[in-house]
Each structure stands twice: as structure tokens, then as C-alpha cells.
Design a protein around this motif. Structure first.
Motif, PDB file in Angstrom:
ATOM      1  N   VAL A  43       0.836  -1.202   0.000  1.00  0.00           N
ATOM      2  CA  VAL A  43       0.000   0.000   0.000  1.00  0.00           C
ATOM      3  C   VAL A  43       0.872   1.254   0.000  1.00  0.00           C
ATOM      4  O   VAL A  43       0.613   2.210  -0.745  1.00  0.00           O
ATOM      5  N   ALA A  44       1.928   1.257   0.818  1.00  0.00           N
ATOM      6  CA  ALA A  44       2.825   2.412   0.877  1.00  0.00           C
ATOM      7  C   ALA A  44       3.527   2.620  -0.457  1.00  0.00           C
ATOM      8  O   ALA A  44       3.663   3.766  -0.930  1.00  0.00           O
ATOM      9  N   ALA A  45       3.968   1.533  -1.102  1.00  0.00           N
ATOM     10  CA  ALA A  45       4.660   1.650  -2.390  1.00  0.00           C
ATOM     11  C   ALA A  45       3.739   2.246  -3.448  1.00  0.00           C
ATOM     12  O   ALA A  45       4.143   3.125  -4.222  1.00  0.00           O
ATOM     13  N   CYS A  46       2.486   1.792  -3.480  1.00  0.00           N
ATOM     14  CA  CYS A  46       1.534   2.315  -4.461  1.00  0.00           C
ATOM     15  C   CYS A  46       1.195   3.775  -4.184  1.00  0.00           C
ATOM     16  O   CYS A  46       1.179   4.610  -5.107  1.00  0.00           O
ATOM     17  N   ALA A  47       0.924   4.088  -2.927  1.00  0.00           N
ATOM     18  CA  ALA A  47       0.543   5.456  -2.573  1.00  0.00           C
ATOM     19  C   ALA A  47       1.691   6.440  -2.804  1.00  0.00           C
ATOM     20  O   ALA A  47       1.486   7.546  -3.325  1.00  0.00           O
ATOM     21  N   LEU A  48       2.912   6.056  -2.419  1.00  0.00           N
ATOM     22  CA  LEU A  48       4.060   6.942  -2.617  1.00  0.00           C
ATOM     23  C   LEU A  48       4.380   7.118  -4.100  1.00  0.00           C
ATOM     24  O   LEU A  48       4.769   8.207  -4.531  1.00  0.00           O
ATOM     25  N   SER A  49       4.227   6.045  -4.879  1.00  0.00           N
ATOM     26  CA  SER A  49       4.456   6.154  -6.317  1.00  0.00           C
ATOM     27  C   SER A  49       3.452   7.110  -6.946  1.00  0.00           C
ATOM     28  O   SER A  49       3.819   7.971  -7.762  1.00  0.00           O
ATOM     29  N   ASP A  50       2.190   6.958  -6.572  1.00  0.00           N
ATOM     30  CA  ASP A  50       1.170   7.864  -7.092  1.00  0.00           C
ATOM     31  C   ASP A  50       1.442   9.305  -6.663  1.00  0.00           C
ATOM     32  O   ASP A  50       1.249  10.249  -7.443  1.00  0.00           O
ATOM     33  N   ALA A  51       1.881   9.481  -5.417  1.00  0.00           N
ATOM     34  CA  ALA A  51       2.175  10.828  -4.923  1.00  0.00           C
ATOM     35  C   ALA A  51       3.272  11.475  -5.755  1.00  0.00           C
ATOM     36  O   ALA A  51       3.186  12.666  -6.109  1.00  0.00           O
ATOM     37  N   ALA A  52       4.317  10.703  -6.086  1.00  0.00           N
ATOM     38  CA  ALA A  52       5.408  11.242  -6.890  1.00  0.00           C
ATOM     39  C   ALA A  52       4.934  11.605  -8.291  1.00  0.00           C
ATOM     40  O   ALA A  52       5.294  12.662  -8.839  1.00  0.00           O
ATOM     41  N   LEU A  53       4.112  10.746  -8.879  1.00  0.00           N
ATOM     42  CA  LEU A  53       3.616  11.001 -10.233  1.00  0.00           C
ATOM     43  C   LEU A  53       2.643  12.181 -10.255  1.00  0.00           C
ATOM     44  O   LEU A  53       2.672  13.003 -11.185  1.00  0.00           O
ATOM     45  N   ILE A  54       1.787  12.263  -9.252  1.00  0.00           N
ATOM     46  CA  ILE A  54       0.851  13.386  -9.174  1.00  0.00           C
ATOM     47  C   ILE A  54       1.613  14.693  -8.988  1.00  0.00           C
ATOM     48  O   ILE A  54       1.293  15.718  -9.605  1.00  0.00           O
ATOM     49  N   ALA A  55       2.645  14.667  -8.133  1.00  0.00           N
ATOM     50  CA  ALA A  55       3.458  15.867  -7.934  1.00  0.00           C
ATOM     51  C   ALA A  55       4.117  16.302  -9.232  1.00  0.00           C
ATOM     52  O   ALA A  55       4.192  17.498  -9.544  1.00  0.00           O
ATOM     53  N   ALA A  56       4.582  15.319 -10.011  1.00  0.00           N
ATOM     54  CA  ALA A  56       5.201  15.650 -11.301  1.00  0.00           C
ATOM     55  C   ALA A  56       4.180  16.280 -12.237  1.00  0.00           C
ATOM     56  O   ALA A  56       4.476  17.250 -12.958  1.00  0.00           O
ATOM     57  N   PHE A 149      -5.191  20.938  -5.025  1.00  0.00           N
ATOM     58  CA  PHE A 149      -5.669  19.933  -5.961  1.00  0.00           C
ATOM     59  C   PHE A 149      -4.782  18.689  -5.901  1.00  0.00           C
ATOM     60  O   PHE A 149      -5.280  17.558  -5.843  1.00  0.00           O
ATOM     61  N   GLY A 150      -3.465  18.886  -5.901  1.00  0.00           N
ATOM     62  CA  GLY A 150      -2.545  17.766  -5.834  1.00  0.00           C
ATOM     63  C   GLY A 150      -2.661  16.995  -4.527  1.00  0.00           C
ATOM     64  O   GLY A 150      -2.599  15.758  -4.511  1.00  0.00           O
ATOM     65  N   ILE A 151      -2.840  17.714  -3.413  1.00  0.00           N
ATOM     66  CA  ILE A 151      -3.010  17.055  -2.118  1.00  0.00           C
ATOM     67  C   ILE A 151      -4.280  16.212  -2.118  1.00  0.00           C
ATOM     68  O   ILE A 151      -4.310  15.089  -1.598  1.00  0.00           O
ATOM     69  N   GLY A 152      -5.338  16.735  -2.705  1.00  0.00           N
ATOM     70  CA  GLY A 152      -6.591  15.988  -2.776  1.00  0.00           C
ATOM     71  C   GLY A 152      -6.443  14.710  -3.580  1.00  0.00           C
ATOM     72  O   GLY A 152      -6.919  13.641  -3.165  1.00  0.00           O
ATOM     73  N   ALA A 153      -5.784  14.791  -4.740  1.00  0.00           N
ATOM     74  CA  ALA A 153      -5.577  13.608  -5.577  1.00  0.00           C
ATOM     75  C   ALA A 153      -4.688  12.589  -4.872  1.00  0.00           C
ATOM     76  O   ALA A 153      -4.925  11.378  -4.947  1.00  0.00           O
ATOM     77  N   THR A 154      -3.658  13.071  -4.178  1.00  0.00           N
ATOM     78  CA  THR A 154      -2.770  12.172  -3.436  1.00  0.00           C
ATOM     79  C   THR A 154      -3.509  11.495  -2.292  1.00  0.00           C
ATOM     80  O   THR A 154      -3.324  10.293  -2.034  1.00  0.00           O
ATOM     81  N   ALA A 155      -4.355  12.236  -1.600  1.00  0.00           N
ATOM     82  CA  ALA A 155      -5.150  11.658  -0.508  1.00  0.00           C
ATOM     83  C   ALA A 155      -6.090  10.580  -1.030  1.00  0.00           C
ATOM     84  O   ALA A 155      -6.297   9.544  -0.378  1.00  0.00           O
ATOM     85  N   ALA A 156      -6.654  10.802  -2.208  1.00  0.00           N
ATOM     86  CA  ALA A 156      -7.547   9.809  -2.803  1.00  0.00           C
ATOM     87  C   ALA A 156      -6.807   8.500  -3.062  1.00  0.00           C
ATOM     88  O   ALA A 156      -7.334   7.407  -2.814  1.00  0.00           O
ATOM     89  N   SER A 157      -5.588   8.602  -3.546  1.00  0.00           N
ATOM     90  CA  SER A 157      -4.777   7.404  -3.797  1.00  0.00           C
ATOM     91  C   SER A 157      -4.505   6.652  -2.500  1.00  0.00           C
ATOM     92  O   SER A 157      -4.643   5.426  -2.429  1.00  0.00           O
ATOM     93  N   LEU A 158      -4.124   7.379  -1.463  1.00  0.00           N
ATOM     94  CA  LEU A 158      -3.826   6.760  -0.171  1.00  0.00           C
ATOM     95  C   LEU A 158      -5.062   6.073   0.410  1.00  0.00           C
ATOM     96  O   LEU A 158      -4.990   4.936   0.889  1.00  0.00           O
ATOM     97  N   VAL A 159      -6.207   6.753   0.352  1.00  0.00           N
ATOM     98  CA  VAL A 159      -7.444   6.186   0.888  1.00  0.00           C
ATOM     99  C   VAL A 159      -7.839   4.932   0.114  1.00  0.00           C
ATOM    100  O   VAL A 159      -8.210   3.909   0.704  1.00  0.00           O
ATOM    101  N   PHE A 160      -7.744   4.998  -1.209  1.00  0.00           N
ATOM    102  CA  PHE A 160      -8.173   3.862  -2.025  1.00  0.00           C
ATOM    103  C   PHE A 160      -7.308   2.632  -1.774  1.00  0.00           C
ATOM    104  O   PHE A 160      -7.826   1.529  -1.541  1.00  0.00           O
TER     105      PHE A 160
END
Length: 204
Positions: A43-56, A149-160
């Protein structure tokens, strides 16, 4: 409601909607959750990967991805090859009768290979870049507060991913039957092969 709150909600709803689609990454997280193997790490690997991509994407790197014509074919064919291989493994597991149902029993995979597979399913998937870097990035560019907006998208990834990984254990009674594992492995194989076929048949 202040503008930043609206952008936060917009990022969360769009991010959650994009990530809900059944795909290779989600199927892997679901399977790990059912087996209760390295769920937190996955879960951490997926969420952190999404966070990095969303930030980019929020930072504007989506434009570079769109203009670099060689990136899409590289990831498309690499991802297709990996998904064909992973699908074959799942099909073989379904044919053989599934792996150990008890996480404490033999057959438990080590953390390193598990994370390697998780990261490959994440970073080799061209649709991940399309959804996070390009699509979310382009929508974020129109927001008043791109950070919110980016924080919201990142939070969605973590929650999911948290809900998918740790909530999968609620299905454990169903998966106490070996035939259910065989069906799941067969479905995972079909999902992997379908995504691989779509990538190979895609234009561009």
C-alpha cells in the motif's frame, strides 16, 4: 467554501475516480490483501508512487511527457511484455490450484520480490502516466490552488489503496475455499492479458 477547499475536493474526486478502474496494480494489491502478505509495504509503495507522479503532473511535467514521442512506445511495449508474463504466472497458479491459503503456511513470498513486482506493475504502466502526470496535471493547471488539488488527488490514492489492501481481508471467509483462489487467479490473468493486448494494439 474557500477556493482551496473546492480544489482539494476536485482533486480527491477526480483522483479517486481514475484510480478505481480495475487494473494490474489494483488486482495485485487486492491479491496481497487477501493473502495478508506485506500489505502495508505494498500500500505504501503504491501510494508513494502515485504521490510522486501526481506531484510531477502538478509541477507541469505532463507537457514534457506529451512532447517526448519515444517515451510512450518504450513503456507500452515494456509493460505489455511484463503483463503477459505476470498473466501467465497467474494462469499457471489457477491451473495448478492456487498457492497456500494460509499466510503463515509455505509459499509466502519475500518482501523484496513482492515490492519489485508492485513497482513494476505501477511504473511500467503507461496509463498511470496518462492518468496522473498528463490528465491530473492538465486539470491541476486550471485550478486556482494547484497544491490543494494535488493534495486531494494524493489523498484519494492513499485512501483507495489502504481500503483495498486492508479491506480485502473481509473477503477471507470466501477465499477459504481453494476454488475461489483459482477463479481469482484466472480473472487476474485475463485482466493482465487484456491490458497487454490493449497496449500492443494501441496506436502511437
Amino acid at each position: 467554501m474557500p477556493g482551496w477547499a473546492l480544489d482539494l475536493a476536485a482533486g480527491f474526486s477526480l483522483g479517486f475516480g481514475l484510480i478505481m478502474a480495475i487494473g494490474a496494480q489494483n488486482a495485485f494489491v487486492l491479491r496481497q490483501g487477501l493473502r495478508r502478505e506485506h500489505v502495508g509495504a505494498v500500500v505504501a509503495a503504491c501510494a508513494l508512487s502515485d504521490a510522486a507522479l501526481i506531484a510531477a503532473g502538478v509541477a507541469g511535467f505532463g507537457i514534457l511527457v506529451e512532447r517526448a514521442a519515444w517515451i510512450a512506445p518504450l513503456f507500452r511495449y515494456g509493460a505489455a511484455a511484463f503483463l503477459l508474463f505476470y498473466g501467465a504466472r497467474a494462469a499457471w497458479s489457477a491451473w495448478r490450484g492456487g498457492e497456500a491459503l494460509d499466510p503463515a503456511a509455505g509459499g509466502r513470498q519475500r518482501l523484496g520480490p513482492t515490492l519489485a513486482t508492485c513497482l513494476a506493475l505501477t511504473w511500467l504502466n503507461p496509463h498511470v502516466y496518462l492518468d496522473t502526470v498528463v490528465l491530473l496535471g492538465s486539470v491541476a493547471a486550471q485550478a486556482q490552488n494547484r497544491l490543494a488539488f494535488g493534495i486531494g488527488a494524493t489523498a484519494a490514492s492513499l485512501v483507495f489503496f489502504t481500503a483495498l489492501g486492508f479491506g480485502a481481508r473481509l473477503l477471507s471467509p470466501l477465499f477459504a475455499r481453494p476454488v475461489t483462489w483459482r477463479v481469482l487467479d484466472a480473472l487476474i490473468a485475463l485482466v493482465m492479458w487484456a491490458i497487454a493486448a490493449a497496449l500492443l494494439l494501441a496506436e502511437g
